[in-house]
Design a protein around this motif. Sequence first.
Motif, PDB file in Angstrom:
ATOM      1  N   ALA A  24       0.825  -1.204   0.000  1.00  0.00           N
ATOM      2  CA  ALA A  24       0.000   0.000   0.000  1.00  0.00           C
ATOM      3  C   ALA A  24       0.855   1.246   0.000  1.00  0.00           C
ATOM      4  CB  ALA A  24      -0.910   0.010   1.223  1.00  0.00           C
ATOM      5  N   GLY A  25       0.391   2.231  -0.727  1.00  0.00           N
ATOM      6  CA  GLY A  25       1.041   3.534  -0.693  1.00  0.00           C
ATOM      7  C   GLY A  25       2.262   3.605  -1.584  1.00  0.00           C
ATOM      8  N   LYS A  26       2.900   4.766  -1.526  1.00  0.00           N
ATOM      9  CA  LYS A  26       4.012   5.045  -2.426  1.00  0.00           C
ATOM     10  C   LYS A  26       5.343   4.895  -1.706  1.00  0.00           C
ATOM     11  CE  LYS A  26       5.707   9.037  -3.844  1.00  0.00           C
ATOM     12  NZ  LYS A  26       5.606  10.478  -4.007  1.00  0.00           N
TER      13      LYS A  26
ATOM     14  N   GLU B 257      -4.595   1.623  -8.863  1.00  0.00           N
ATOM     15  CA  GLU B 257      -4.416   2.579  -7.771  1.00  0.00           C
ATOM     16  C   GLU B 257      -5.248   2.174  -6.559  1.00  0.00           C
ATOM     17  OE1 GLU B 257      -5.229   6.518  -9.082  1.00  0.00           O
ATOM     18  OE2 GLU B 257      -3.580   6.532 -10.510  1.00  0.00           O
ATOM     19  N   ALA B 258      -6.463   1.711  -6.831  1.00  0.00           N
ATOM     20  CA  ALA B 258      -7.347   1.365  -5.719  1.00  0.00           C
ATOM     21  C   ALA B 258      -6.837   0.128  -4.987  1.00  0.00           C
ATOM     22  CB  ALA B 258      -8.758   1.131  -6.219  1.00  0.00           C
TER      23      ALA B 258
ATOM     24  N   SER C  43      -3.563   1.111  -3.138  1.00  0.00           N
ATOM     25  CA  SER C  43      -3.624   2.407  -2.443  1.00  0.00           C
ATOM     26  C   SER C  43      -2.583   3.374  -2.975  1.00  0.00           C
ATOM     27  CB  SER C  43      -3.428   2.235  -0.941  1.00  0.00           C
ATOM     28  OG  SER C  43      -4.191   1.178  -0.462  1.00  0.00           O
ATOM     29  N   TRP C  44      -2.419   3.383  -4.274  1.00  0.00           N
ATOM     30  CA  TRP C  44      -1.424   4.273  -4.872  1.00  0.00           C
ATOM     31  C   TRP C  44      -2.048   5.665  -5.012  1.00  0.00           C
ATOM     32  CZ3 TRP C  44       3.594   3.393  -5.835  1.00  0.00           C
ATOM     33  CH2 TRP C  44       4.276   4.317  -6.629  1.00  0.00           C
ATOM     34  N   PRO C  45      -1.440   6.689  -4.407  1.00  0.00           N
ATOM     35  CA  PRO C  45      -2.081   8.004  -4.399  1.00  0.00           C
ATOM     36  C   PRO C  45      -1.973   8.710  -5.748  1.00  0.00           C
ATOM     37  CG  PRO C  45       0.008   8.121  -3.235  1.00  0.00           C
ATOM     38  CD  PRO C  45      -0.158   6.689  -3.674  1.00  0.00           C
TER      39      PRO C  45
ATOM     40  N   GLN D 216      -1.732   4.743   8.169  1.00  0.00           N
ATOM     41  CA  GLN D 216      -1.489   4.571   6.742  1.00  0.00           C
ATOM     42  C   GLN D 216      -2.804   4.312   6.005  1.00  0.00           C
ATOM     43  OE1 GLN D 216       1.348   1.558   5.685  1.00  0.00           O
ATOM     44  NE2 GLN D 216       1.348   2.166   3.531  1.00  0.00           N
TER      45      GLN D 216
ATOM     46  N   GLU E 115      -6.652   1.877   0.338  1.00  0.00           N
ATOM     47  CA  GLU E 115      -7.873   2.162  -0.397  1.00  0.00           C
ATOM     48  C   GLU E 115      -8.733   0.918  -0.589  1.00  0.00           C
ATOM     49  OE1 GLU E 115      -7.256   4.613  -3.864  1.00  0.00           O
ATOM     50  OE2 GLU E 115      -5.964   5.905  -2.665  1.00  0.00           O
TER      51      GLU E 115
END
Lengths: 342, 545
Positions: A186-188, A286-287, A290-292, B221, B224
């Motif tokens: 998740a995330g960058k 992205e979803a 969780s890529w912003p 954190q 999504e």
Amino acid sequence: MKRTQYLLKRLGWSVFTIAFVLVLNFFLFRVLPGDPARAGVHDPRLKQEAVEAIRVRFGLDKPVINCFESLNPVRFGSCDVNPLETQFFIYVRNLFKGDLGISYHTNRPVAEILAERLWNTILLIGLGQILSIFLGVALGIFAAWKARTAIDYGALLTSLLAWSLPTFWLGIILLFWGSAHGLPIAGKATPGTSSWPLMQQWGDVLRHMLMPTLTYTIVYLGEYTLIMRSSLLDVLAEDYILTAKAKGLNTFQILKDHALKNAMLPLVTVIAINLGFTVAGVLQIEAVFSWPGLGGAIYESVLRRDYPILQGAFLLIAVAVILANLIADLTYSYLDPRVQSE
Amino acid sequence: MKKFLFKAILLLAALSLILAACGGQSRQPATVRIGYAGSPDTLNPGVAVLSESYLMFELVYDTIYDLNLDGTFSLNLAESATPSEDGLVWTFKLRAAEFHDGTPLTAEDVVFSYGLYSAVEGYPWMGDYTAYFESVEAPSPDTVVITLSDAIPNLDSQLVFLYVLPKHIWEKQHPVEFDNVEMIGSGPFKMVEYKQNEFVHLVANKDHPLFAPKVDEVIFQTFESNDALVQALKTGQVDMITEMPATAVESLRGEANVEVVIGAPFVPTVTDVIFNQCAPENCPESDGICSGHPSLLDRNVRLALAHATDKVKINDVVLLGTGSLGTTLIPDGLGVWYNSSIVDYEYNVTLANQILDDAGYLDTDNNGIREMPDGTNPLIYRVNWPSDSVDGPRLAELLSEMWAEVGVKLELQAMDPDALTSVCCPAFDFDIILWGWGSDPDPNLLLSVMTTDEIPTGSSETGYSNPVYDALYLQQAVERDFDARKALVWQMQQIVFDDVVYIIPYYDPNIQAYRTDRFSGWITNMPKIELADPTSLTVIEPVNK
């Protein structure tokens, strides 16, 4: 001369299209039902005065354009308002000043949010596209070259499978696999690493990119392989290839000098279209990870009637698609000089 | 050229693989990693909407009163609270406190913050919490005197959301446009870094006089997707998750070192079946359309539908049994205010049919759908729910099946939330809506929703009007004796339950989970569950020190 003319004509069309999108963009979102000042908040505590204050703050109290108070519901208004005092002209004027406005929802400048998100998206799709293009083209060439052998059928089957996989499903499968192998999902970047040395930070970002990039690459790889293969097979059946063979050229030379350039045309179109559209974000990837990126920003803004972000994002996408098409046109004219004369 | 590019890409891919293999992270001291499915909309308390923002405010700011997980209030910034005889003047003695930048917190900061909340027009919600404030003064650096316009019984519940901001920072800023990313507060945690939609990084304020955390850092954190959230907890990438779908409960319960907890949420929420019962004489003059089915005005019909509703099955199907069955709009998460003495209508289809038969709603044309007693207007109801609701479709389908048993037909249609608001209220252009409420810590707000006064404002969704109820509402709003007020609030719930104003299928659960091998001491024995609240985050300790 012909080339310059062609170029100018294409550029002119692009500018015209962007101007059109600019205008459409503004009206499109205002036709949607719903009140941005309420932003879908179902709460009796949101008093009328507060709603009014929000309207004034974002200029929503002004008429949309002369003769129209609002577009949904359509409410006609006075036609002799100073046009400079309407929402439309304020929007256009601010755009020319490079001001995309303030997000209703997050209270931050739209340009800042979009820049941040766009960069993340470009990171993701940039690497993904490069990988899928090169691998796809290579695999496509290889399959076409070895046509009707086990290798070809293998490549064909794999590509078909990869292309038809639902993106989110593949993403989730890879997510489970990756997390079991200790990869971030998740995330960058790992939160709280902004004090790390730059190299280490980039390493961290790369680690986070692995899974989403892999998903992206697999999905697009199939498409590129298939197109490259079929287009090359067409070319290889042409008479001039037979001529080249008769001249005693080896396979590599035939592919490189005679076949590839012609076979590239359809692929260039697809790549250009993909590039333009994926700037909108590869929402599903992205979803899942969780890529912003930009896709998520657009999705959230639609739900919250965040017009400024939507306007900015759609403008960005339009520009990206138009630019990508322009580049495709120009590449065409290079690959196939006949295009210029049309 | 192409060859070079290809080599470069190969190199890049190889590099990323190596980095992935090394996973070069240094271990950090006692960092709690929390996964949640959102991100604050803004860190400016005046304009924030999302609960994620309020979570951060609770951790970073102090308030005069804190809201506890059992629904009670306790003093935080103030050592003592002394009301005057008539209940109009409250004197608060402040304890020693310091902002995270080292500036002392004084009564001036409280006066400034409260002034901001009540005066700034661009703050949509805060004005309500200060609505009864006539003046707020600071006679000395550690004394705050609040003078009220009415002797309200629930000042504590008004003060829990009035975060005390540092005057020396905020007075130089535009109160609405200030993004407040540095977020200087005086609470148990300090803001280090905030990246919207990515993470929030907080460190412990070890000097907090009351709630110095035992851990060193907390990181929230954003995930999504719920699947990723659950997976991250399973693999230990996070130590706690603040939300998860009910479908993941079973699989997580079977996981080693993972504990799942279910309870009422910090902001108790209720899912409701709204009947349009707005009588023609109450139809709002300017905005009212009032197209509701006439049969819904009849208590007998609503009562029959209540008897035809199998709440146990709804809870089992929609929430996999994790919710608690509801009775009225006041959720059980409100603790003492929830009328636990109400006995719910029995699920009994025969009885439901009997009630409708007796009231004259018969199926005269034998098509399986009853008609009004005069033989017109078959009982076909439009049922709408917000399209962003996850549970809406399932609930609607279940109701459709259950109510078909008593000769009622439903036409199901999801609607965009904004469009739903516009048909709902004060237009009353619907028959039945499936929606919900988040509750204040005090029952006042949700009780007001059912008063006649709120019909034209759009807060009343049912159009219910009962003068007895209205009078009791006004009475409880000024009743300062706790027990007397509680009795009034319970009585009001009984009235709206007897009138079947709503059918409440369930109160929504909060489902959270944490890893037992990372931190211990999570507060899980309270009526409400909120592991990301300061109550838990200030007391948990690392398992392996």
